[in-house]
Scaffold this motif. Structure first.
Motif, mmCIF file in Angstrom:
data_model
loop_
_atom_site.group_PDB
_atom_site.id
_atom_site.type_symbol
_atom_site.label_atom_id
_atom_site.label_comp_id
_atom_site.label_asym_id
_atom_site.label_seq_id
_atom_site.Cartn_x
_atom_site.Cartn_y
_atom_site.Cartn_z
ATOM 1 N N SER A 153 0.717 -1.264 -0.027
ATOM 2 C CA SER A 153 0.203 -0.012 -0.062
ATOM 3 C C SER A 153 0.787 1.125 0.018
ATOM 4 N N TRP A 154 0.274 2.391 -0.359
ATOM 5 C CA TRP A 154 0.938 3.579 -0.367
ATOM 6 C C TRP A 154 0.938 3.938 0.949
ATOM 7 N N GLY A 155 2.012 4.989 1.337
ATOM 8 C CA GLY A 155 2.450 5.727 2.576
ATOM 9 C C GLY A 155 1.794 6.872 2.257
ATOM 10 N N ASP A 156 1.680 7.942 3.135
ATOM 11 C CA ASP A 156 1.040 9.013 3.168
ATOM 12 C C ASP A 156 1.814 10.127 1.913
ATOM 13 N N LEU A 157 0.864 10.756 1.220
ATOM 14 C CA LEU A 157 1.165 11.626 0.262
ATOM 15 C C LEU A 157 2.016 11.076 -0.919
ATOM 16 N N ASN A 158 1.731 9.621 -1.051
ATOM 17 C CA ASN A 158 2.440 8.912 -2.025
ATOM 18 C C ASN A 158 3.943 8.898 -2.053
ATOM 19 N N LYS A 159 4.560 9.228 -1.019
ATOM 20 C CA LYS A 159 5.996 9.575 -0.720
ATOM 21 C C LYS A 159 6.922 8.173 -0.659
ATOM 22 N N THR A 160 5.811 7.166 0.046
ATOM 23 C CA THR A 160 6.604 5.930 0.275
ATOM 24 C C THR A 160 5.590 4.830 -0.182
ATOM 25 N N ILE A 161 6.181 3.611 -0.329
ATOM 26 C CA ILE A 161 5.243 2.370 -0.464
ATOM 27 C C ILE A 161 5.668 1.377 0.736
ATOM 28 N N TYR A 162 4.625 0.857 1.219
ATOM 29 C CA TYR A 162 4.945 -0.274 2.272
ATOM 30 C C TYR A 162 4.474 -1.726 1.549
ATOM 31 N N THR A 163 5.635 -2.665 1.894
ATOM 32 C CA THR A 163 5.121 -4.044 1.510
ATOM 33 C C THR A 163 5.285 -5.055 2.589
ATOM 34 N N GLY A 164 4.584 -5.902 2.809
ATOM 35 C CA GLY A 164 4.469 -7.104 3.520
ATOM 36 C C GLY A 164 5.010 -8.168 2.845
ATOM 37 N N HIS A 165 5.737 -9.283 3.447
ATOM 38 C CA HIS A 165 6.462 -10.389 2.405
ATOM 39 C C HIS A 165 6.188 -11.569 3.138
ATOM 40 N N GLU A 166 6.294 -12.571 2.334
ATOM 41 C CA GLU A 166 5.830 -13.903 2.743
ATOM 42 C C GLU A 166 6.856 -14.441 4.207
ATOM 43 N N ASP A 167 8.041 -13.717 4.013
ATOM 44 C CA ASP A 167 8.828 -14.416 5.305
ATOM 45 C C ASP A 167 8.546 -13.761 6.605
ATOM 46 N N GLY A 168 7.452 -12.590 6.336
ATOM 47 C CA GLY A 168 7.065 -11.707 7.602
ATOM 48 C C GLY A 168 7.734 -10.394 7.775
ATOM 49 N N THR A 169 8.622 -9.964 6.869
ATOM 50 C CA THR A 169 9.328 -8.729 6.712
ATOM 51 C C THR A 169 8.247 -7.596 6.217
ATOM 52 N N ILE A 170 8.759 -6.411 6.751
ATOM 53 C CA ILE A 170 8.066 -5.241 6.419
ATOM 54 C C ILE A 170 8.754 -4.335 5.973
ATOM 55 N N THR A 171 8.808 -3.874 4.876
ATOM 56 C CA THR A 171 9.720 -2.721 3.895
ATOM 57 C C THR A 171 9.016 -1.503 3.739
ATOM 58 N N ILE A 172 9.608 -0.412 3.799
ATOM 59 C CA ILE A 172 9.357 0.791 3.438
ATOM 60 C C ILE A 172 10.242 1.220 2.214
ATOM 61 N N TRP A 173 9.522 1.656 1.096
ATOM 62 C CA TRP A 173 10.323 2.100 0.000
ATOM 63 C C TRP A 173 10.069 3.717 -0.386
ATOM 64 N N ASP A 174 11.095 4.340 -0.944
ATOM 65 C CA ASP A 174 11.008 5.780 -1.316
ATOM 66 C C ASP A 174 10.203 5.369 -2.716
ATOM 67 N N ALA A 175 9.104 6.004 -2.783
ATOM 68 C CA ALA A 175 8.260 5.764 -4.041
ATOM 69 C C ALA A 175 8.922 6.636 -5.397
ATOM 70 N N GLU A 176 9.739 7.787 -4.981
ATOM 71 C CA GLU A 176 10.400 8.607 -5.898
ATOM 72 C C GLU A 176 11.799 7.928 -6.548
ATOM 73 N N THR A 177 12.344 7.354 -5.523
ATOM 74 C CA THR A 177 13.663 6.881 -6.233
ATOM 75 C C THR A 177 13.637 5.170 -6.129
ATOM 76 N N GLY A 178 12.717 4.591 -5.570
ATOM 77 C CA GLY A 178 12.781 3.132 -5.504
ATOM 78 C C GLY A 178 13.718 2.521 -4.539
ATOM 79 N N ASP A 179 14.335 3.479 -3.782
ATOM 80 C CA ASP A 179 15.297 2.721 -2.699
ATOM 81 C C ASP A 179 14.814 2.230 -1.642
ATOM 82 N N ARG A 180 15.176 1.118 -0.946
ATOM 83 C CA ARG A 180 14.722 0.670 0.325
ATOM 84 C C ARG A 180 15.111 1.507 1.428
ATOM 85 N N ILE A 181 14.077 2.245 2.212
ATOM 86 C CA ILE A 181 14.377 3.088 3.326
ATOM 87 C C ILE A 181 14.667 2.344 4.560
#
Length: 331
Positions: A153-181
């Motif tokens: 799902s998107w974070g606030d103001l579309n600046k970040t993307i949040y993902t949950g994974h099949e091993d239980g990890t949660i990741t925040i991504w920078d929506a502008e650059t694609g970097d893992r924050i």
């Protein structure tokens, strides 16, 4: 609390979601036909025909005019909510697992599965006002190394993307650059659901490791944990009360070998958000609950299960009066 039973799907439910106004309920299942219903009486308004495989996820635009669906038929599709007409489809190489409109509805993301040598990938695409201008072009492609994403799902103001994974990890991504924050692993098994609290301050997760947790959106610190004895498939936050709802149950394939519905624990379970204590259960389904959603006004909730039914429950008056002593104590 008498439920309204909605039977418009022939296979197990994968997602139930209200529109922003709460008058419409959208449902998807493994039978390839998303449906839309009137939430106050359960009348089915129509289906969105076109998919050729299970539909895993959906999202509806802020103004309830457009619908996005993610399917195992290797497409993500955009629909006109009112007419049921397909406006556009993005073709992918693998199944589409998750989909979400960004704030403003002029941008969207969809997540593809890691199969057939393809990595799990987040695709950020523009959503054109005029469907005739829509193209295959994407704004950003974020390749996920490691376990595939199961929810996004998107974070606030579309600046970040949040993902949950099949091993239980949660990741925040920078929506502008694609970097893992940032990323944390506080669940032991796959994350099956992720829903936001008000103002994007925190979110709740559901996991196959029998727990649900509330995370601080910025720091990913675990604020609360709710433990059960069965896999948790969905978790929802009440918009008006300090309550959460959890749905799950043992895996469908084990139900007949290890006991019937009583042992399967196919109830929606309500917990008090700050106190982490269970405050009630609602029975009814004959299979594991796969998806839950509170209505935007907090006066009802919907659940979809492996049994192919959607149930809408409108809360009784005494639900709104219930309080712990600590909540009523004057400071």
């Amino acid at each position: 609390m008498r439920p309204i039973l909605l039977h418009g799907h022939t296979r197990s439910l994968t997602k139930v979601k209200y529109n922003r106004d709460g008058d419409l309920l959208f449902t998807t299942s493994k039978d390839s036909k998303p449906n839309v219903w009137l939430s106050h009486n359960g009348e089915r308004l129509g289906s969105y025909d076109g998919h050729n495989g299970a539909v895993w996820d959906l999202d509806v635009s802020y103004d309830s005019t457009r619908l996005l669906t993610a399917s195992a038929d290797n497409t993500c599709r955009l629909w006109n909510v009112q007419t049921g007409k397909e406006l556009y489809q993005w073709k992918t190489r693998t199944a589409v697992r998750a989909v979400a409109f960004g704030q403003g509805d002029n941008i969207a993301l969809y997540v593809t599965d890691a199969t057939m040598g393809q990595p799990s990938t987040i695709w950020v695409v523009p959503v054109e006002e005029d469907p005739d201008n829509q193209t295959e072009e994407f704004i950003r492609r974020i390749i996920i190394t490691g376990p595939k994403a199961t929810v996004a799902s998107w974070g606030d103001l579309n600046k970040t993307i949040y993902t949950g994974h099949e091993d239980g990890t949660i990741t925040i991504w920078d929506a502008e650059t694609g970097d893992r924050i940032k990323h944390v692993k506080n669940h032991e098994q796959a994350i099956s659901d992720m829903q936001w609290g008000p103002d994007y301050g925190y979110f709740i997760t559901a996991s196959k490791d029998h727990t649900s947790k509330i995370f601080d959106a910025k720091t990913l610190r675990v604020m609360k944990t709710y433990a059960t004895e069965r896999p948790v498939n969905s978790a929802a936050l009440s918009p008006i009360r300090p309550h959460i709802a959890l749905g799950g149950g043992q895996e469908a394939m084990n139900v007949t070998t290890q006991g019937g519905a009583k042992q399967g624990k196919f109830e929606t379970r309500f917990f008090h958000l700050p106190f982490e204590e269970e405050i009630g259960r609602v029975k009814g389904h004959f299979g594991p609950i796969n998806t839950l959603a509170f209505a935007p006004d907090g006066k009802s909730f919907a659940s979809g299960a492996e049994d192919g039914f959607v149930r809408i429950h409108h809360f009784d008056a005494d639900y709104f009066d219930f309080k712990y002593e600590e909540e009523t104590a004057e400071l």
